[in-house]
Structure formats: structure tokens, C-alpha cells
Design a protein around this motif. Structure first.
Motif, PDB file in Angstrom:
ATOM      1  N   UNK A 102       0.810  -1.216   0.000  1.00 59.52           N
ATOM      2  CA  UNK A 102       0.000   0.000   0.000  1.00 59.52           C
ATOM      3  C   UNK A 102       0.846   1.271   0.000  1.00 59.52           C
ATOM      4  N   UNK A 103       2.104   1.164  -0.410  1.00 57.33           N
ATOM      5  CA  UNK A 103       2.959   2.347  -0.467  1.00 57.33           C
ATOM      6  C   UNK A 103       2.582   3.225  -1.669  1.00 57.33           C
ATOM      7  N   UNK A 104       2.442   4.513  -1.408  1.00 53.93           N
ATOM      8  CA  UNK A 104       2.238   5.505  -2.468  1.00 53.93           C
ATOM      9  C   UNK A 104       3.376   6.513  -2.395  1.00 53.93           C
ATOM     10  N   UNK A 105       3.685   7.130  -3.553  1.00 54.45           N
ATOM     11  CA  UNK A 105       4.835   8.023  -3.592  1.00 54.45           C
ATOM     12  C   UNK A 105       4.443   9.452  -3.963  1.00 54.45           C
ATOM     13  N   UNK A 106       4.938  10.378  -3.150  1.00 48.97           N
ATOM     14  CA  UNK A 106       4.870  11.796  -3.500  1.00 48.97           C
ATOM     15  C   UNK A 106       6.166  12.130  -4.225  1.00 48.97           C
ATOM     16  N   UNK A 107       6.044  12.536  -5.471  1.00 49.37           N
ATOM     17  CA  UNK A 107       7.225  12.709  -6.308  1.00 49.37           C
ATOM     18  C   UNK A 107       7.543  14.190  -6.488  1.00 49.37           C
ATOM     19  N   UNK A 108       8.779  14.539  -6.192  1.00 50.19           N
ATOM     20  CA  UNK A 108       9.294  15.891  -6.403  1.00 50.19           C
ATOM     21  C   UNK A 108      10.361  15.789  -7.496  1.00 50.19           C
ATOM     22  N   UNK A 109      10.197  16.559  -8.565  1.00 55.95           N
ATOM     23  CA  UNK A 109      11.119  16.435  -9.689  1.00 55.95           C
ATOM     24  C   UNK A 109      11.473  17.805 -10.249  1.00 55.95           C
ATOM     25  N   UNK A 110      12.673  17.886 -10.802  1.00 53.45           N
ATOM     26  CA  UNK A 110      13.070  19.104 -11.501  1.00 53.45           C
ATOM     27  C   UNK A 110      12.562  19.052 -12.938  1.00 53.45           C
ATOM     28  N   UNK A 111      12.392  20.233 -13.542  1.00 51.30           N
ATOM     29  CA  UNK A 111      11.999  20.258 -14.955  1.00 51.30           C
ATOM     30  C   UNK A 111      12.719  21.389 -15.678  1.00 51.30           C
ATOM     31  N   UNK A 112      12.772  21.253 -16.985  1.00 52.34           N
ATOM     32  CA  UNK A 112      13.407  22.248 -17.849  1.00 52.34           C
ATOM     33  C   UNK A 112      12.523  23.487 -17.936  1.00 52.34           C
ATOM     34  N   UNK A 113      13.022  24.668 -17.550  1.00 55.85           N
ATOM     35  CA  UNK A 113      12.198  25.878 -17.558  1.00 55.85           C
ATOM     36  C   UNK A 113      11.669  26.266 -18.929  1.00 55.85           C
ATOM     37  N   UNK A 114      12.220  25.693 -19.997  1.00 52.25           N
ATOM     38  CA  UNK A 114      11.743  26.021 -21.346  1.00 52.25           C
ATOM     39  C   UNK A 114      10.411  25.347 -21.692  1.00 52.25           C
ATOM     40  N   UNK A 115       9.939  24.432 -20.861  1.00 50.18           N
ATOM     41  CA  UNK A 115       8.710  23.711 -21.163  1.00 50.18           C
ATOM     42  C   UNK A 115       7.498  24.634 -21.035  1.00 50.18           C
ATOM     43  N   UNK A 116       6.536  24.436 -21.935  1.00 49.02           N
ATOM     44  CA  UNK A 116       5.272  25.166 -21.833  1.00 49.02           C
ATOM     45  C   UNK A 116       4.385  24.489 -20.785  1.00 49.02           C
ATOM     46  N   UNK A 117       3.339  25.183 -20.358  1.00 49.71           N
ATOM     47  CA  UNK A 117       2.410  24.589 -19.386  1.00 49.71           C
ATOM     48  C   UNK A 117       1.769  23.322 -19.938  1.00 49.71           C
ATOM     49  N   UNK A 118       1.493  23.325 -21.236  1.00 54.42           N
ATOM     50  CA  UNK A 118       0.899  22.134 -21.862  1.00 54.42           C
ATOM     51  C   UNK A 118       1.840  20.940 -21.761  1.00 54.42           C
ATOM     52  N   UNK A 119       3.125  21.185 -22.020  1.00 52.28           N
ATOM     53  CA  UNK A 119       4.098  20.097 -21.948  1.00 52.28           C
ATOM     54  C   UNK A 119       4.339  19.649 -20.514  1.00 52.28           C
ATOM     55  N   UNK A 120       4.287  20.589 -19.569  1.00 55.41           N
ATOM     56  CA  UNK A 120       4.441  20.233 -18.158  1.00 55.41           C
ATOM     57  C   UNK A 120       3.302  19.318 -17.721  1.00 55.41           C
TER      58      UNK A 120
END
Length: 326
Positions: A102-120
Motif C-alpha cells: 500500500x505504499x504511495x509516492x509523493x514525487x518531487x522532480x526538476x523540470x526544464x524551464x523552457x517547457x510550456x504549461x501544456x508540456x508540463x
């Protein structure tokens, strides 16, 4: 066994996972702050696609990262992105929490600032395709790096971060008032590509990324290193001795091109923080170059994990940071 008994034996737990995704390496850390390193590529072994990391398999096509499934600022292959995250996260779960159903994961990740909101949003859907994902928090990589460096990003004075890619994109970022003021991908060959072309042009040999890293590791301890590689045209085996002086000249040539592109982006009275894959080489080669050019640089000892450290701090104390989280 009744449902209540099941939950007593296997309690519903939430755990944090921290992801930093580079072109060739993905860094995954957990709540114990133990960072695992994965090759960021897809490989094929016995007709099955896996996340590379096994020495017996080879990466397919180009290494992957945000660029791996993004082309012209659009995510071009959602299925491949989804596959990657499912594989790397399920591998982590089987290794660390396989007996907790029953383990669930809260994921924190970095992303490329060039991404649009749609791509995010598409990027988040790809991570959510892993069934144990409970939530996702995305933070621009330069912001995570700044927080990992304990930089005060809330004041108005600009903070400069130069993320040097060994086999990744080199980027330059300016941060002030808790925001990313500017983000530039430096349009020059990375360090590995610069070295690869040098060996190809001068000695007509092809040198792998692994051999290049071994070269740098050896030159940190000794003055020279012998590379064994076949001649590109004749396939005849060659032994070529490379000295620290040779590599210093090549790195200086790379840094000349780099400095030319960023020289007008920062003031020299403020420190320049070096992050990224710069630790893959002798960092003294880089710091000495900037000192000779009257640039004050600060180099952390574990530059590869700086963004991960920032993600951990944000997850543990979110109210301490007035930043935008996607």
C-alpha cells in the motif's frame, strides 16, 4: 484476512521520491537521502525494453532526458516518456518497498524551464502513469539548485548559476526575488563532445563517454593516462598517452567558447555558482580558468546532487520557500 487486518499488517504509507533527470543520468533519492544513479536511456535485453544500468546492455538511439521525448518544445512521445517513468519508479519500489502493498509516492522532480504549461501537464501525466504515484510537484531545476546551495534567492540581487554538462546541455540561469529571471541553454558542444572531436581529428579514434570519464578520474591522481582504441579507418589497435596538460588545453578551449556566450549575462562582482556534471572532471581545471579571468566562482563538492538536495529541502519545509511549484 479481513480488510482491517490487512491495513494493520500493511499500513497505507506515503513516501517521498526526488528525481533529477539529466541527458545521460537520472538521480533518484528517497527520504533516507540515499541517492541512486540510473543511466537515463532505454535499453533492450532479450527482446525486453528496460531502463539501462546493466553493463550487459546498450542504450538504444540517443540518451534521453527532457530532450529525449521533447522536440521543438513539444513532447513527441508520451508512451516512451510514460514507459521510462514506470520502469525507473517500479525498479525503485521493488528494490526498497516490495513487501508493502500500500505504499504511495509523493514525487518531487526538476523540470526544464523552457517547457510550456501544456508540456508540463503532459510530463506530469507520464509520471502519474505509474500506479503508485500519489502526487507530483515540479520545480525548475535552477531554483532547486539554488535552494540546494543554500542561496538566499528572495532578495533583489541576482544569483548566477552555471550548470556545466559533461554530456548534457550547459545552462546559465539568473535568479532573484524567488523567480527565475533568465535561463539560457549554451549553444556549444559539451565537454564530452569537445573531447570526442579532438580524439577523432588528431588520432582518428572514437572514444566512448565511459573511457573519457576514466581518463578524467585517472588524471586527478596521475599526470598521464593511456587510451586503448582502434583506429577509425584501419581498426588497428592504438595506444595513445594523454597528459593532464593536453586535457587542460582542451578544457580551456571549451571554456573560452563558454565564457564568450555568458560574459554579458552577469556582473563579475557577484559570485558564479558552478553546478551540473562539472565534478566528472578535475574541477581545478575549471576554477583556475575562471580565477584567471577575474571571475569569482563557488563550486560545491557534490555538484551532481545539488538539485536533489534542493528538492528535499522544499519537500520538508515548503512554507520556507516562496516559489512557484507546478
Amino acid at each position: 484476512m479481513k480488510n482491517n487486518d490487512i491495513f494493520k499488517k500493511f499500513p497505507l504509507t506515503n513516501k517521498n521520491i526526488y528525481l533529477q533527470i539529466n541527458r545521460t543520468k537520472t538521480y533518484l533519492s528517497d527520504e533516507k537521502n540515499i541517492t541512486k544513479e540510473y543511466d537515463t536511456c532505454i535499453a533492450k535485453s532479450k527482446n525486453k525494453y528496460i531502463v539501462a544500468g546493466n553493463k550487459n546492455v546498450k542504450c538504444l538511439n540517443d540518451p534521453i532526458s527532457f530532450d529525449w521525448f521533447i522536440e521543438n518544445d513539444k513532447i513527441t512521445n508520451f508512451n516512451v516518456a510514460s514507459f521510462f517513468f514506470k520502469k525507473i519508479l517500479s525498479h525503485y519500489h521493488k528494490t526498497n518497498n516490495r513487501f508493502n502493498l500500500f505504499t504511495k509516492y509523493k514525487i518531487f522532480a526538476t523540470y526544464n524551464p523552457n517547457l510550456t504549461n501544456e508540456d508540463i501537464n503532459t510530463f506530469k501525466k507520464a509520471i502519474f502513469s505509474y500506479k503508485r504515484t500519489k502526487s507530483i510537484s515540479l520545480i525548475p531545476k535552477p531554483i532547486a539548485e539554488a535552494i540546494g546551495l543554500d542561496i538566499n534567492i528572495s532578495d533583489t540581487s541576482p544569483k548566477y548559476i552555471l550548470s556545466i554538462g559533461f554530456n548534457d546541455i550547459t545552462t546559465f540561469s539568473t535568479i532573484s526575488e524567488n523567480k527565475l529571471s533568465s535561463y539560457t541553454e549554451i549553444n556549444i558542444e559539451n565537454i564530452y563532445e569537445t573531447l570526442r572531436l579532438y580524439f577523432l581529428d588528431k588520432y582518428h579514434i572514437r572514444v566512448s563517454e565511459t573511457s573519457t570519464i576514466k581518463l578524467f578520474e585517472a588524471l586527478k591522481k596521475q599526470g598521464s593516462y593511456t587510451i586503448n582504441a582502434p583506429h577509425q579507418l584501419t581498426s588497428f589497435p592504438l595506444e595513445i598517452m594523454i597528459t593532464k596538460t593536453d586535457i587542460t588545453i582542451i578544457i580551456q578551449s571549451y571554456l573560452d567558447k563558454l565564457l564568450e556566450q555568458i560574459n554579458n549575462k552577469f556582473t563579475k562582482n557577484n559570485p558564479l555558482y558552478l553546478t551540473g556534471e562539472s565534478s566528472s572532471i578535475d574541477i581545478n581545471m575549471i576554477t583556475n580558468y575562471f580565477i584567471e579571468n577575474n571571475i569569482y566562482v563557488i563550486v560545491p563538492s557534490n555538484s551532481n546532487e545539488i538539485a536533489i538536495n534542493g528538492l528535499i529541502k522544499i519537500a520538508n519545509n515548503p512554507l520556507n520557500y516562496d516559489i512557484t511549484i507546478k
